[in-house]
Design an enzyme around this catalytic site. Structure first.
Site, short mmCIF file in Angstrom:
data_model
loop_
_atom_site.label_atom_id
_atom_site.label_comp_id
_atom_site.label_asym_id
_atom_site.label_seq_id
_atom_site.Cartn_x
_atom_site.Cartn_y
_atom_site.Cartn_z
N GLY A 59 0.85 -1.19 0.00
CA GLY A 59 0.00 0.00 0.00
C GLY A 59 0.88 1.23 0.00
O GLY A 59 1.97 1.23 -0.57
N CYS A 60 0.43 2.27 0.65
CA CYS A 60 1.16 3.53 0.69
C CYS A 60 2.57 3.32 1.24
O CYS A 60 2.74 2.83 2.35
CB CYS A 60 0.40 4.53 1.56
SG CYS A 60 1.27 6.11 1.75
N PHE A 61 3.57 3.72 0.47
CA PHE A 61 4.94 3.47 0.92
C PHE A 61 5.33 4.30 2.13
O PHE A 61 6.25 3.95 2.86
CB PHE A 61 5.98 3.58 -0.19
CG PHE A 61 5.90 4.78 -1.10
CD1 PHE A 61 5.58 6.05 -0.67
CD2 PHE A 61 6.19 4.60 -2.46
CE1 PHE A 61 5.54 7.13 -1.53
CE2 PHE A 61 6.15 5.68 -3.34
CZ PHE A 61 5.83 6.95 -2.86
#
Length: 172
Positions: free
Chosen positions: A10-12
């Site tokens: 997902g969002c890094f």
């Protein structure tokens, strides 16, 4: 000898800190992997048509922190049953994947995934893909170590995402 590992979760922004906290981890870089567009930008990936996933590429010393330990940390950051993204971040670029650099990493990832699938921890199937590593494109500088650079925004975004509630429920 240092090795590389790459994980999409997902969002890094939310994937850097959990790995950086350990001895033997030399670097964690936010970036993009798995797509067809060369030198993608954040906007390219966010649009969803580049084929890339947001990933973290980790440089580590396996004599201090093993690949199996990296896998354990990785699973505890994600919802491995969600094929549509992660938490508030939806779309292909936010799906989960383990990118392997060697056949040993591939085998270890497959064994780890299988153990998780049969653990009873999740009622739904584990959908995280295991894929060969491709060219890694570092994200723009403002994304690197975002949790340190933009502490308040990172804290708010993470709180709103639902990630921490899920992790607490499944990994407490």
């Amino acid at each position: 000898m240092k090795e590389k590992a790459a994980f999409a979760g997902g969002c890094f922004w939310c994937m850097v800190k959990p790995f950086k906290e350990w001895d033997g981890i030399e670097d964690v870089v936010s970036g993009y992997m798995g797509g067809q567009l060369e030198h993608p930008t954040y906007e390219d990936v966010k649009k969803g048509d580049s084929g890339h996933l947001e990933v973290v590429e980790i440089t580590y010393d396996p004599a201090i922190f093993s690949y199996e330990q990296l896998l354990d940390v990785y699973w505890q950051q994600i919802d491995p049953t969600d094929a549509g993204g992660q938490f508030q971040d939806r779309g292909d670029s936010y799906t989960t994947a383990i990118f392997y650099y060697t056949d040993v990493q591939r085998t270890l990832a497959e064994v780890s995934k299988s153990k998780l699938a049969t653990s009873g921890k999740f009622q739904k199937p584990i959908v995280t893909e295991i894929r060969p590593a491709e060219t890694f494109y570092p994200a723009e500088e403002y994304h690197q170590d975002y949790y340190l650079k933009e502490k308040e925004h990172y804290k708010e975004d993470r709180a709103q995402s639902g990630r921490d509630e899920f992790l607490s429920k499944h990994w407490a």
